[in-house]
Design a protein around this motif. Structure first.
Motif, PDB file in Angstrom:
ATOM      1  N   LYS A   1       3.062   5.906  -5.592  1.00 43.34           N
ATOM      2  CA  LYS A   1       2.852   5.984  -7.038  1.00 43.34           C
ATOM      3  C   LYS A   1       1.692   6.920  -7.363  1.00 43.34           C
ATOM      4  O   LYS A   1       1.752   7.723  -8.296  1.00 43.34           O
ATOM      5  CB  LYS A   1       2.579   4.588  -7.604  1.00 43.34           C
ATOM      6  CG  LYS A   1       3.806   3.743  -7.854  1.00 43.34           C
ATOM      7  CD  LYS A   1       4.569   4.271  -9.064  1.00 43.34           C
ATOM      8  CE  LYS A   1       5.756   3.385  -9.408  1.00 43.34           C
ATOM      9  NZ  LYS A   1       6.535   3.940 -10.542  1.00 43.34           N
ATOM     10  N   GLY A   2       0.607   6.769  -6.586  1.00 39.06           N
ATOM     11  CA  GLY A   2      -0.569   7.604  -6.798  1.00 39.06           C
ATOM     12  C   GLY A   2      -0.260   9.079  -6.621  1.00 39.06           C
ATOM     13  O   GLY A   2      -0.693   9.920  -7.418  1.00 39.06           O
ATOM     14  N   PHE A   3       0.498   9.403  -5.576  1.00 37.09           N
ATOM     15  CA  PHE A   3       0.884  10.798  -5.333  1.00 37.09           C
ATOM     16  C   PHE A   3       1.710  11.337  -6.500  1.00 37.09           C
ATOM     17  O   PHE A   3       1.509  12.474  -6.951  1.00 37.09           O
ATOM     18  CB  PHE A   3       1.681  10.897  -4.029  1.00 37.09           C
ATOM     19  CG  PHE A   3       0.844  11.201  -2.828  1.00 37.09           C
ATOM     20  CD1 PHE A   3       1.087  12.335  -2.067  1.00 37.09           C
ATOM     21  CD2 PHE A   3      -0.186  10.364  -2.444  1.00 37.09           C
ATOM     22  CE1 PHE A   3       0.319  12.633  -0.955  1.00 37.09           C
ATOM     23  CE2 PHE A   3      -0.962  10.643  -1.333  1.00 37.09           C
ATOM     24  CZ  PHE A   3      -0.715  11.785  -0.593  1.00 37.09           C
ATOM     25  N   LYS A   4       2.637  10.533  -7.005  1.00 40.83           N
ATOM     26  CA  LYS A   4       3.494  10.976  -8.111  1.00 40.83           C
ATOM     27  C   LYS A   4       2.684  11.210  -9.380  1.00 40.83           C
ATOM     28  O   LYS A   4       2.917  12.175 -10.113  1.00 40.83           O
ATOM     29  CB  LYS A   4       4.579   9.926  -8.366  1.00 40.83           C
ATOM     30  CG  LYS A   4       5.648   9.854  -7.288  1.00 40.83           C
ATOM     31  CD  LYS A   4       6.658   8.754  -7.591  1.00 40.83           C
ATOM     32  CE  LYS A   4       7.711   8.653  -6.491  1.00 40.83           C
ATOM     33  NZ  LYS A   4       8.683   7.547  -6.755  1.00 40.83           N
ATOM     34  N   ILE A   5       1.726  10.310  -9.644  1.00 39.59           N
ATOM     35  CA  ILE A   5       0.891  10.440 -10.847  1.00 39.59           C
ATOM     36  C   ILE A   5       0.067  11.720 -10.796  1.00 39.59           C
ATOM     37  O   ILE A   5       0.003  12.479 -11.759  1.00 39.59           O
ATOM     38  CB  ILE A   5      -0.033   9.206 -10.996  1.00 39.59           C
ATOM     39  CG1 ILE A   5       0.805   7.974 -11.362  1.00 39.59           C
ATOM     40  CG2 ILE A   5      -1.108   9.453 -12.051  1.00 39.59           C
ATOM     41  CD1 ILE A   5       0.028   6.671 -11.303  1.00 39.59           C
ATOM     42  N   VAL A   6      -0.584  11.964  -9.638  1.00 36.06           N
ATOM     43  CA  VAL A   6      -1.418  13.157  -9.502  1.00 36.06           C
ATOM     44  C   VAL A   6      -0.576  14.425  -9.607  1.00 36.06           C
ATOM     45  O   VAL A   6      -0.949  15.385 -10.286  1.00 36.06           O
ATOM     46  CB  VAL A   6      -2.200  13.137  -8.176  1.00 36.06           C
ATOM     47  CG1 VAL A   6      -2.961  14.451  -7.981  1.00 36.06           C
ATOM     48  CG2 VAL A   6      -3.172  11.966  -8.139  1.00 36.06           C
ATOM     49  N   GLU A   7       0.586  14.436  -8.947  1.00 34.20           N
ATOM     50  CA  GLU A   7       1.439  15.627  -8.935  1.00 34.20           C
ATOM     51  C   GLU A   7       1.959  15.967 -10.334  1.00 34.20           C
ATOM     52  O   GLU A   7       2.103  17.146 -10.678  1.00 34.20           O
ATOM     53  CB  GLU A   7       2.615  15.414  -7.975  1.00 34.20           C
ATOM     54  CG  GLU A   7       3.603  16.563  -7.901  1.00 34.20           C
ATOM     55  CD  GLU A   7       2.993  17.874  -7.406  1.00 34.20           C
ATOM     56  OE1 GLU A   7       3.610  18.918  -7.640  1.00 34.20           O
ATOM     57  OE2 GLU A   7       1.889  17.860  -6.812  1.00 34.20           O
TER      58      GLU A   7
ATOM     59  N   LEU B   1       0.818  -1.202   0.000  1.00 29.55           N
ATOM     60  CA  LEU B   1       0.000   0.000   0.000  1.00 29.55           C
ATOM     61  C   LEU B   1       0.859   1.263   0.000  1.00 29.55           C
ATOM     62  O   LEU B   1       0.514   2.257  -0.636  1.00 29.55           O
ATOM     63  CB  LEU B   1      -0.941   0.003   1.204  1.00 29.55           C
ATOM     64  CG  LEU B   1      -2.133  -0.962   1.127  1.00 29.55           C
ATOM     65  CD1 LEU B   1      -2.942  -0.899   2.411  1.00 29.55           C
ATOM     66  CD2 LEU B   1      -3.026  -0.635  -0.063  1.00 29.55           C
ATOM     67  N   ASN B   2       1.971   1.218   0.723  1.00 29.10           N
ATOM     68  CA  ASN B   2       2.885   2.361   0.712  1.00 29.10           C
ATOM     69  C   ASN B   2       3.400   2.629  -0.701  1.00 29.10           C
ATOM     70  O   ASN B   2       3.467   3.783  -1.146  1.00 29.10           O
ATOM     71  CB  ASN B   2       4.080   2.105   1.636  1.00 29.10           C
ATOM     72  CG  ASN B   2       3.729   2.281   3.101  1.00 29.10           C
ATOM     73  OD1 ASN B   2       2.701   2.859   3.427  1.00 29.10           O
ATOM     74  ND2 ASN B   2       4.576   1.774   3.972  1.00 29.10           N
ATOM     75  N   TYR B   3       3.740   1.559  -1.396  1.00 30.37           N
ATOM     76  CA  TYR B   3       4.238   1.683  -2.766  1.00 30.37           C
ATOM     77  C   TYR B   3       3.160   2.274  -3.686  1.00 30.37           C
ATOM     78  O   TYR B   3       3.408   3.182  -4.474  1.00 30.37           O
ATOM     79  CB  TYR B   3       4.688   0.315  -3.281  1.00 30.37           C
ATOM     80  CG  TYR B   3       5.072   0.313  -4.742  1.00 30.37           C
ATOM     81  CD1 TYR B   3       6.306   0.795  -5.167  1.00 30.37           C
ATOM     82  CD2 TYR B   3       4.173  -0.169  -5.710  1.00 30.37           C
ATOM     83  CE1 TYR B   3       6.655   0.803  -6.516  1.00 30.37           C
ATOM     84  CE2 TYR B   3       4.514  -0.166  -7.052  1.00 30.37           C
ATOM     85  CZ  TYR B   3       5.750   0.323  -7.451  1.00 30.37           C
ATOM     86  OH  TYR B   3       6.083   0.333  -8.772  1.00 30.37           O
ATOM     87  N   LEU B   4       1.935   1.742  -3.552  1.00 30.03           N
ATOM     88  CA  LEU B   4       0.831   2.193  -4.406  1.00 30.03           C
ATOM     89  C   LEU B   4       0.448   3.654  -4.127  1.00 30.03           C
ATOM     90  O   LEU B   4       0.174   4.416  -5.046  1.00 30.03           O
ATOM     91  CB  LEU B   4      -0.387   1.282  -4.217  1.00 30.03           C
ATOM     92  CG  LEU B   4      -0.240  -0.150  -4.737  1.00 30.03           C
ATOM     93  CD1 LEU B   4      -1.470  -0.973  -4.360  1.00 30.03           C
ATOM     94  CD2 LEU B   4      -0.029  -0.157  -6.247  1.00 30.03           C
ATOM     95  N   THR B   5       0.423   4.024  -2.839  1.00 31.94           N
ATOM     96  CA  THR B   5       0.081   5.415  -2.519  1.00 31.94           C
ATOM     97  C   THR B   5       1.173   6.370  -2.988  1.00 31.94           C
ATOM     98  O   THR B   5       0.871   7.469  -3.463  1.00 31.94           O
ATOM     99  CB  THR B   5      -0.145   5.599  -1.001  1.00 31.94           C
ATOM    100  OG1 THR B   5       0.957   5.053  -0.272  1.00 31.94           O
ATOM    101  CG2 THR B   5      -1.423   4.907  -0.558  1.00 31.94           C
TER     102      THR B   5
ATOM    103  N   LYS C   1      -1.118  17.496 -14.904  1.00 30.96           N
ATOM    104  CA  LYS C   1      -1.775  18.798 -14.773  1.00 30.96           C
ATOM    105  C   LYS C   1      -3.282  18.717 -15.043  1.00 30.96           C
ATOM    106  O   LYS C   1      -4.079  19.393 -14.396  1.00 30.96           O
ATOM    107  CB  LYS C   1      -1.127  19.816 -15.713  1.00 30.96           C
ATOM    108  CG  LYS C   1       0.299  20.180 -15.334  1.00 30.96           C
ATOM    109  CD  LYS C   1       0.858  21.235 -16.280  1.00 30.96           C
ATOM    110  CE  LYS C   1       2.281  21.608 -15.883  1.00 30.96           C
ATOM    111  NZ  LYS C   1       2.873  22.621 -16.809  1.00 30.96           N
ATOM    112  N   TYR C   2      -3.670  17.895 -16.025  1.00 29.61           N
ATOM    113  CA  TYR C   2      -5.089  17.763 -16.368  1.00 29.61           C
ATOM    114  C   TYR C   2      -5.872  17.170 -15.207  1.00 29.61           C
ATOM    115  O   TYR C   2      -6.948  17.665 -14.842  1.00 29.61           O
ATOM    116  CB  TYR C   2      -5.249  16.882 -17.604  1.00 29.61           C
ATOM    117  CG  TYR C   2      -6.691  16.571 -17.949  1.00 29.61           C
ATOM    118  CD1 TYR C   2      -7.485  17.499 -18.627  1.00 29.61           C
ATOM    119  CD2 TYR C   2      -7.275  15.359 -17.572  1.00 29.61           C
ATOM    120  CE1 TYR C   2      -8.807  17.227 -18.932  1.00 29.61           C
ATOM    121  CE2 TYR C   2      -8.596  15.072 -17.867  1.00 29.61           C
ATOM    122  CZ  TYR C   2      -9.353  16.020 -18.552  1.00 29.61           C
ATOM    123  OH  TYR C   2     -10.663  15.734 -18.843  1.00 29.61           O
ATOM    124  N   LEU C   3      -5.322  16.098 -14.604  1.00 29.76           N
ATOM    125  CA  LEU C   3      -5.982  15.446 -13.470  1.00 29.76           C
ATOM    126  C   LEU C   3      -6.091  16.396 -12.284  1.00 29.76           C
ATOM    127  O   LEU C   3      -7.146  16.483 -11.641  1.00 29.76           O
ATOM    128  CB  LEU C   3      -5.215  14.181 -13.076  1.00 29.76           C
ATOM    129  CG  LEU C   3      -5.767  13.369 -11.900  1.00 29.76           C
ATOM    130  CD1 LEU C   3      -7.206  12.954 -12.155  1.00 29.76           C
ATOM    131  CD2 LEU C   3      -4.897  12.148 -11.627  1.00 29.76           C
TER     132      LEU C   3
END
Length: 391
Positions: free
Chosen positions: A363-369, A357-361, A372-374
């Motif tokens: 990754k999620g933070f990096k994707i959102v950051e 879960l730490n790895y996935l979260t 720009k569209y998201l």
């Protein structure tokens, strides 16, 4: 019928609903519910993050909304995932250049302002707050029976209070309840704030911690903790030390002004109406404070409901027509469901920490950051900028 719309409740959402309808020339009879928990909250240190869309809407129905100008604007929200020592913290920054994301305001002041505004309107009538013992929801209207043997008829009943859960069940509206097994600390601090225009949501290993500045040297902290958390029993000085460690580089705390606790649970109405009765506010959706969108969701409901009533009234419909209420329910379903169960899922994920879960979260933070569209879409939804364009 003497009472066109009966509104039952005492909460902030109840008063906003009454004002919004009265401003559109509906006659509203407001029945206070004498809910001691609601009264206590309205007199507490609790604050609310009002999105920019909500602020614009409220300023259209409250004459003297300028009294909130002294609260500092929030132009940036930073979300950070706390990590153990020697591990890099991952952050997502939400900002919209030259645009206001929202403001943090005191609930007590907002309630006082709404109450004052209501007293000035002749088409809002305050009824006796006797206890409702029965609701007779007929095809063409609704009848309320009170414990003082008084009966009141109306075309439409709006319920914003969960004071009488048995009566709510009799309406045919089914609810989903979830106990988060958590308590939130609501803390007001005074100190040197690094950036008074930036709100923070820090996902700590003990629970999400929101930092909400509203004055140059004051901020509200909402820390959602498991019921057995050691932080719930700390004295002020020990808690101050822990908060300083969690929020270093964000604020230098001079003193803790006040601390309050409240239990966290989720309520979700599967349907927002039954015949001539509608549910609003926390009765319809009480969500985890992790997203800071509780009242903003209710304001969207109120704006949409009022708009539909005006639209259909203009072409000759009765205000309790099935078409109106069904349209209202369907139009708010996606937004309310997304926030209710989205915050439930987010809390569940973040409260069960492990390597995967730490790895996935992370990754999620990096994707959102990096997207720009998201980020822009998330900002639009959170601020209500797209929703309130037509209100």
């Amino acid at each position: 019928m003497e009472n066109e719309i009966i509104l039952y409740g005492t909460s902030i959402s109840a008063k906003i609903t009454a004002l919004a309808l009265a401003k559109q020339n509906f006659n509203v009879s407001l029945i206070p519910d004498n809910d001691l928990k609601i009264k206590k909250k309205l007199q507490s240190n609790l604050v609310t993050f009002l999105s920019n869309g909500s602020i614009n809407y409220l300023s259209s129905i409250i004459k003297d909304f300028s009294i909130f100008n002294h609260f500092e604007p929030i132009s940036q929200i930073e979300c950070t995932m706390e990590r153990a020592a020697r591990r890099k913290e991952h952050s997502v920054n939400f900002r919209d250049r030259n645009k206001l994301l929202g403001k943090v305001v005191k609930n007590s002041l907002l309630d006082k302002c709404l109450t004052s505004e209501i007293k000035q309107l002749e088409n809002i009538k305050i009824l006796d707050s006797s206890m409702i013992v029965q609701i007779d929801n007929k095809e063409d209207g609704i009848k309320l029976n009170f414990d003082n043997e008084q009966n009141i008829d109306s075309k439409l009943l709006i319920i914003t209070s969960s004071n009488y859960k048995k009566l709510l069940k009799n309406l045919g509206i089914n609810f989903i309840y979830h106990d988060f097994q958590q308590e939130a600390l609501s803390i007001i601090v005074k100190g040197k704030i690094e950036n008074i225009n930036c709100a923070h949501q820090k996902f700590t290993s003990d629970g999400p911690l929101a930092f909400l500045p509203y004055l140059k040297n004051e901020a509200s902290l909402i820390w959602s903790l498991k019921k057995n958390s050691r932080y719930l029993s700390l004295n002020n000085s020990d808690l101050k030390l822990q908060l300083e460690e969690k929020l270093k580089k964000i604020v230098e705390i001079e003193e803790i002004i006040s601390i309050e606790k409240f239990k966290l649970h989720m309520t979700y109405a599967k349907k927002l109406f039954d015949k001539n009765a509608v549910v609003m506010g926390n009765v319809a959706h009480n969500i985890h404070p992790i997203a800071g969108q509780g009242l903003n969701l209710s304001i969207k409901d109120i704006a949409q409901f009022t708009k539909l009533l005006c639209k259909y009234r203009a072409i000759g419909y009765e205000i309790n027509d099935y078409q109106i209420l069904r349209n209202f329910d369907l139009s708010r379903k996606i937004d309310n469901t997304a926030y209710s169960f989205g915050t439930l899922a987010l809390d569940s994920i973040l409260s069960r920490r492990n390597k995967i879960l730490n790895y996935l979260t992370d990754k999620g933070f990096k994707i959102v950051e990096s997207n720009k569209y998201l980020k822009r879409k998330l900002i639009q939804n959170a601020t209500g900028s797209e929703f309130f364009k037509s209100y």
